[in-house]
Design a protein around this motif. Structure first.
Motif, PDB file in Angstrom:
ATOM      1  N   CYS A 119       0.790  -1.289   0.186  1.00 45.36           N
ATOM      2  CA  CYS A 119       0.089  -0.041  -0.044  1.00 45.36           C
ATOM      3  C   CYS A 119       0.886   1.481  -0.064  1.00 45.36           C
ATOM      4  O   CYS A 119       1.650   1.560   0.829  1.00 45.36           O
ATOM      5  CB  CYS A 119      -0.828  -0.119   1.150  1.00 45.36           C
ATOM      6  N   CYS A 122      -0.028   3.221   3.387  1.00 45.94           N
ATOM      7  CA  CYS A 122       0.222   3.026   4.772  1.00 45.94           C
ATOM      8  C   CYS A 122       1.428   1.886   4.913  1.00 45.94           C
ATOM      9  O   CYS A 122       2.092   1.368   5.950  1.00 45.94           O
ATOM     10  CB  CYS A 122      -1.039   2.460   5.559  1.00 45.94           C
ATOM     11  N   CYS A 137      -5.876  -2.935   0.099  1.00 46.69           N
ATOM     12  CA  CYS A 137      -5.306  -2.618   1.615  1.00 46.69           C
ATOM     13  C   CYS A 137      -6.244  -3.185   2.446  1.00 46.69           C
ATOM     14  O   CYS A 137      -7.270  -2.346   2.892  1.00 46.69           O
ATOM     15  CB  CYS A 137      -4.656  -1.413   1.761  1.00 46.69           C
ATOM     16  N   CYS A 140      -5.987  -0.080   5.629  1.00 50.67           N
ATOM     17  CA  CYS A 140      -6.484   1.068   5.378  1.00 50.67           C
ATOM     18  C   CYS A 140      -7.603   1.292   4.440  1.00 50.67           C
ATOM     19  O   CYS A 140      -8.313   2.371   4.201  1.00 50.67           O
ATOM     20  CB  CYS A 140      -5.469   2.079   5.312  1.00 50.67           C
ATOM     21  N   ASN A 142      -7.269   1.221   1.125  1.00 46.20           N
ATOM     22  CA  ASN A 142      -6.912   1.701  -0.105  1.00 46.20           C
ATOM     23  C   ASN A 142      -7.117   0.844  -1.277  1.00 46.20           C
ATOM     24  O   ASN A 142      -7.003  -0.246  -1.160  1.00 46.20           O
ATOM     25  CB  ASN A 142      -5.187   2.188  -0.139  1.00 46.20           C
TER      26      ASN A 142
HETATM   27 ZN   LIG Z   1      -3.052   0.844   3.162  1.00 49.26          ZN
END
Ligand SMILES: [Zn+2]
Length: 287
Positions: A119, A122, A137, A140, A142
Motif C-alpha cells: 500500500c 500505509c 489494502c 486502510c 486503499n
Molecule cells: Zn494501506
C-alpha cells in the motif's frame, strides 16, 4: 494495429473466483522474458496441465478465443519440454497476432501486479480483491486499480508534408516516430497535443482531429492518435534536444516510396494513412 484481431476478441472482464482448467493458458515471466513456444505455427502458451502448482498460484487475466489465460506470478525458472523464455518484445513480430496481443496484454497486467504489492498510503501488504481486478489494502482500505497511462500521438501535417521525429537516447532509432507524450494533470487530450508539439518541435497547430487510439501494453499506455495542421506559415522546427534527436518535414511522395507499415503500431498506421492521402484534410479537400 495490434489490437485489431476481429472477429476474435480479448475479453478483459474480471472473473470472480475463476479457477484454471487443464487446458487454460498459463503466462509466466522471468524478468521481461515470457515462457512460450515458437514453432512453424507461431506463438504458443503452455497449459495449466503442464504445471504442478496449486490453483491458488494462478491469477485470472482474460479470455481469448474460448481459452482462459492465467498469470503464474512467480519468476522461478520452469523447464517445460519445447518451451523457452523469450523477450516480450516478440509481440512486435510474432504471429498469430491475437496471441502476440495476448502476450503483451498479459505483460501489462504482470508489470502492474509487480508494482502493486504494498500500500502506497500505509505500507501494508496488498491483497487481491474478490469482485474486481483491484488490489486492496486490508489495513486502510486503499484500492489500487491497473495502471494505464494516457498519452497522445500527433501527426502534424502541413499540406503534403508530415512531421517525423526520431527519439534521442535510443540507439538505432529511425526517423519514423511522430510527436508523442503523456497527458499531464489538469489538461485535456487536445491540450496535451498543443503542449507536446510546442515542447518537442516549437510549432503551433490547429484543426485537431481525433483518429483512433491504441492500448500499448508494453509500457502500460493508452495512446490517443490525433491529426493536426500547422497554424501559420512558419514551419521552422525548433527541436527539443533532450527528447528528440531529429525532426523533419517529410513529403507524402517520399513516404509513399519508402515507408513500410508494420501493421502493429498506431504511429505506423497514421504515417501510412497520410502517405495514402487518407488524412482528414486530404479527405475533406477531395470530397
Ligand atoms: Zn494501506
Amino acid at each position: 494495429m495490434i489490437q485489431d484481431i476481429e472477429p476474435k476478441h480479448l475479453y478483459n472482464e474480471w472473473k470472480k473466483n475463476a479457477v484454471p482448467k487443464k487446458s487454460s493458458a498459463v503466462v509466466q515471466f522471468r524478468g521481461q522474458d515470457l515462457l512460450c513456444r515458437i514453432d512453424d505455427n507461431g506463438l504458443k502458451f503452455p497449459s495449466r496441465a503442464q504445471f504442478t502448482e496449486p490453483d491458488e498460484a494462478f491469477t485470472y487475466l482474460f479470455e481469448l478465443d474460448g481459452r482462459e489465460y492465467y498469470l503464474l506470478f512467480d519468476e522461478n525458472e520452469r523447464a517445460l519440454d519445447g518451451y523457452s523464455y523469450r523477450n516480450i518484445g516478440l509481440f512486435r513480430t510474432e504471429k498469430p497476432q491475437e496471441l502476440a496481443y495476448a502476450a503483451v496484454s498479459a505483460w501489462h497486467l504482470c508489470s502492474w501486479y509487480r508494482s502493486a504489492r504494498y500500500c502506497g498510503r500505509c505500507g501494508e501488504k496488498l491483497v487481491h480483491d474478490v469482485n474486481e481486478r483491484m488490489m486492496r489494502c486490508p489495513k486502510c482500505g486503499n484500492m489500487i486499480f491497473p495502471r494505464i497511462n494516457p498519452s497522445v500521438i500527433v501527426a502534424v501535417t502541413h499540406g503534403d508534408y508530415l512531421l517525423l521525429t526520431k527519439y534521442a537516447n535510443r540507439p538505432g532509432a529511425q526517423r519514423t516516430a511522430l510527436v508523442a507524450g503523456f497527458t499531464e494533470f489538469a489538461e485535456s487530450f487536445e491540450q496535451t497535443v498543443q503542449r507536446e508539439v510546442m515542447e518537442e518541435v516549437g510549432l503551433k497547430v490547429k484543426d485537431l482531429r481525433y483518429y483512433r487510439c491504441q492500448p500499448w501494453g508494453i509500457s502500460g499506455n493508452i495512446m490517443m492518435g490525433f491529426w493536426c495542421r500547422l497554424d501559420g506559415d512558419d514551419d521552422t522546427i525548433h527541436l527539443d534536444n533532450f527528447e528528440l534527436a531529429d525532426g523533419a518535414w517529410v513529403s507524402r511522395k517520399e513516404l509513399q516510396e519508402t515507408f513500410v507499415n508494420n501493421g502493429i503500431a498506431l504511429t505506423a498506421e497514421m504515417i501510412s494513412e497520410f502517405a495514402a492521402g487518407r488524412d482528414p484534410y486530404s479527405l475533406e479537400k477531395n470530397k
